[in-house]
Design a protein around this motif. Structure first.
Motif, PDB file in Angstrom:
ATOM      1  N   UNK A  69       0.789  -1.223   0.000  1.00  0.00           N
ATOM      2  CA  UNK A  69       0.000   0.000   0.000  1.00  0.00           C
ATOM      3  C   UNK A  69       0.819   1.269   0.000  1.00  0.00           C
ATOM      4  N   UNK A  70       1.986   1.244  -0.650  1.00  0.00           N
ATOM      5  CA  UNK A  70       2.791   2.448  -0.749  1.00  0.00           C
ATOM      6  C   UNK A  70       3.659   2.740   0.458  1.00  0.00           C
ATOM      7  N   UNK A  71       3.613   1.890   1.484  1.00  0.00           N
ATOM      8  CA  UNK A  71       4.467   2.101   2.647  1.00  0.00           C
ATOM      9  C   UNK A  71       5.932   1.839   2.283  1.00  0.00           C
ATOM     10  N   UNK A  72       6.826   2.523   2.921  1.00  0.00           N
ATOM     11  CA  UNK A  72       8.254   2.410   2.625  1.00  0.00           C
ATOM     12  C   UNK A  72       8.986   1.763   3.801  1.00  0.00           C
ATOM     13  N   UNK A  73       9.416   0.504   3.658  1.00  0.00           N
ATOM     14  CA  UNK A  73      10.091  -0.173   4.775  1.00  0.00           C
ATOM     15  C   UNK A  73      11.383   0.516   5.201  1.00  0.00           C
ATOM     16  N   UNK A  74      12.129   1.072   4.243  1.00  0.00           N
ATOM     17  CA  UNK A  74      13.391   1.726   4.603  1.00  0.00           C
ATOM     18  C   UNK A  74      13.146   2.911   5.527  1.00  0.00           C
ATOM     19  N   UNK A 106      24.135   0.735  17.358  1.00  0.00           N
ATOM     20  CA  UNK A 106      24.576   0.898  15.974  1.00  0.00           C
ATOM     21  C   UNK A 106      23.639   0.060  15.109  1.00  0.00           C
ATOM     22  N   UNK A 107      23.699   0.266  13.816  1.00  0.00           N
ATOM     23  CA  UNK A 107      22.823  -0.500  12.954  1.00  0.00           C
ATOM     24  C   UNK A 107      23.114  -0.278  11.487  1.00  0.00           C
ATOM     25  N   UNK A 108      22.614  -1.207  10.677  1.00  0.00           N
ATOM     26  CA  UNK A 108      22.733  -1.137   9.229  1.00  0.00           C
ATOM     27  C   UNK A 108      21.406  -1.508   8.608  1.00  0.00           C
ATOM     28  N   UNK A 109      20.932  -0.682   7.699  1.00  0.00           N
ATOM     29  CA  UNK A 109      19.709  -0.966   6.955  1.00  0.00           C
ATOM     30  C   UNK A 109      20.104  -1.338   5.536  1.00  0.00           C
ATOM     31  N   UNK A 110      19.678  -2.504   5.088  1.00  0.00           N
ATOM     32  CA  UNK A 110      20.041  -2.968   3.751  1.00  0.00           C
ATOM     33  C   UNK A 110      19.574  -1.974   2.700  1.00  0.00           C
ATOM     34  N   UNK A 111      20.487  -1.605   1.793  1.00  0.00           N
ATOM     35  CA  UNK A 111      20.178  -0.628   0.763  1.00  0.00           C
ATOM     36  C   UNK A 111      19.683  -1.272  -0.527  1.00  0.00           C
ATOM     37  N   UNK A 112      19.809  -2.588  -0.624  1.00  0.00           N
ATOM     38  CA  UNK A 112      19.344  -3.298  -1.818  1.00  0.00           C
ATOM     39  C   UNK A 112      19.125  -4.762  -1.462  1.00  0.00           C
ATOM     40  N   UNK A 113      18.640  -5.523  -2.421  1.00  0.00           N
ATOM     41  CA  UNK A 113      18.305  -6.925  -2.162  1.00  0.00           C
ATOM     42  C   UNK A 113      19.548  -7.758  -1.870  1.00  0.00           C
ATOM     43  N   UNK A 114      20.690  -7.402  -2.465  1.00  0.00           N
ATOM     44  CA  UNK A 114      21.907  -8.163  -2.199  1.00  0.00           C
ATOM     45  C   UNK A 114      22.363  -7.976  -0.764  1.00  0.00           C
TER      46      UNK A 114
END
Length: 473
Positions: A291-296, A314-322
């Motif tokens: 529904x247009x929500x943005x997980x990032x 600390x943390x890291x959010x995946x920037x792509x599928x890889x």
């Protein structure tokens, strides 16, 4: 009284189906992944239809030959092998691999029990649907086995265990009758629910031959993050914050310890550690939105809120599928690293979420009282399921601690029981935990289980020795 497979009984069983359905059991069907059990070499049957399964079961019942049902062989509690007792017929579902139907508008898929879990996932994906059951062994685990053990996995937090993903089953009962319960209905209040009786019974009450499975709309966007936390208690507080911010879109919440990263570095160095300095604890979180929500954006907001609450360092959010796949590769290869190290004692346990942090602290203290060990504690902390595994120190092997294995297991399981938990969260009972079920199980429940077993399987031919201890009949 059950009898062992002999040349005469094998000949009688082979007369029931075409000859190409039979062979001598090979090593692939006589071992389990942890190497603690080795089955007895007997006759292996590979029927190709439910009717053929029924004919085999009926003949085995007449002969009083025990049957060990076999799916993908990925079970971790010895339910798929029988190393003691009469030599059984091993009945494999590996040739029953038909997808009987996909109904996207109903969110239902119907499959034979021998279909591999990954193939069900792929078929759902082709229909733009999701089948959310996900296991490390999904490339070889089969649907019948996952239902027979009520498998869990990484998606339980949002979607439930295997039984929660099944609308109906077809099964062959111990007398050879076929239970035609392959319903696609979501509401059916017509008496006892035999589906839920057979799911989780580990082949002791019958053989599941097909299932109607629930599908779900695919999230249009998925986000994945690795977040460093100070402790398991902080991880649980983070879960509460995540649910407040994102509700039921949180589909996975996995706890990983520094020891898990250390084992990967030791045995599988190709799996990249994304941290410059490995944290004592971190959480792998996945969210799926539509529904247009943005997980990032949602994960960024969660990170900011968690840092503000002093829950995340600390943390890291995946920037792509890889990058997301790389994060998941860490979690999914930890069991293989564990296997290569060789545990002294492994435990698949659950405790109430509110007791989880206290459990980890107290069980660590109690294990330390037994000697020097390495602990790899990880798992599906979002649903209270931990894999608490005890390993030898460097330079030692698990064989060096064989005399302590039972004490370690008892120490862990006693504390689980004290805290109102379960000594088998998702792997089942099999043969490994029969004694645990007797020690910790409710006596009334055990008596009812025995009554059900006797009623449905009066000769005790179905997977004898699994779940319930075999009794002379």
């Amino acid at each position: 009284m059950l009898i062992s497979m002999t040349a005469d009984t094998a000949e009688a069983l082979c007369a029931v189906l075409p000859k190409d359905r039979f062979s001598q059991a090979d090593d692939a069907h006589l071992q389990e992944p942890r190497g603690r059990y080795h089955g007895q070499a007997g006759l292996l049957a590979r029927p190709r239809s439910t009717e053929e399964v029924a004919r085999l079961v009926r003949a085995a019942a007449d002969l009083r030959v025990p049957i060990v049902p076999y799916g993908g062989g990925t079970g971790l509690v010895g339910g798929q092998v029988a190393e003691e007792g009469p030599v059984p017929l091993i009945l494999s579902l590996e040739k029953m691999v038909s997808l009987r139907g996909v109904f996207p508008d109903e969110n239902v898929l119907v499959a034979d029990a021998g279909v591999i879990l990954a193939d069900v996932q792929a078929a759902a994906n082709e229909a733009n649907r999701l089948f959310p059951l996900s296991l490390a062994s999904e490339g070889s685990a089969r649907i019948g086995g996952t239902l027979s053990t009520n498998a869990g996995g990484t998606g339980v937090l949002r979607y439930g265990n295997a039984r929660d993903l099944c609308l109906g089953i077809e099964a062959v009962l111990p007398n050879g009758d076929i239970f035609n319960g392959l319903s696609r209905l979501r509401k059916d209040n017509t008496g006892y629910d035999l589906r839920h009786l057979l799911i989780g019974a580990e082949g002791t009450l019958g053989i599941i031959t097909a299932a109607a499975l629930k599908l779900f709309p695919r999230p249009t966007a998925t986000g994945t993050a690795l977040l460093q936390v100070a402790s398991p208690a902080a991880a649980l507080s983070l879960l509460a914050v995540a649910r407040d911010h994102m509700g039921d879109t949180v589909s996975a919440f996995e706890l990983i310890s520094a020891q898990g990263f250390a084992f990967l570095a030791e045995t599988l160095p190709q799996v990249r550690n994304p941290w410059d300095r490995t944290p004592a604890w971190c959480v792998l979180i996945e969210v799926g939105m539509s529904g247009g929500q943005d997980p990032a954006t949602a994960l960024e907001q969660l990170f900011e809120a968690a840092v503000g609450a002093d829950l995340v360092q600390d943390g890291m959010i995946a920037q792509n599928s890889q990058q997301a796949a790389d994060f998941w590769a860490i979690r999914e290869t930890i069991p293989e690293a564990n296997r290569r190290i060789g545990s002294v004692s492994s435990h698949d346990i659950s405790v109430p979420l509110g007791a989880l942090a206290d459990f980890i602290a107290e069980v660590d203290r109690r294990i330390a009282g037994l000697g020097a060990f390495r602990i790899n504690c990880f798992g599906h902390v979002g649903d209270g399921n931990l894999h608490y595994n005890v390993f030898p120190m460097p330079g030692k092997s698990r064989a060096d601690h064989d005399d302590q294995r039972s004490d370690i297991k008892r120490t862990v399981h006693d504390l689980v029981h004290e805290m109102g938990g379960s000594v088998s969260a998702e792997h089942g009972v099999g043969r490994l935990k029969v004694g645990d079920l007797e020690r910790y199980g409710d006596p009334t429940k055990l008596a009812a289980m025995r009554a059900i077993k006797t009623a449905l399987d009066p000769h005790g031919i179905m997977n004898p020795g699994a779940v319930l201890r075999s009794q002379a009949l």
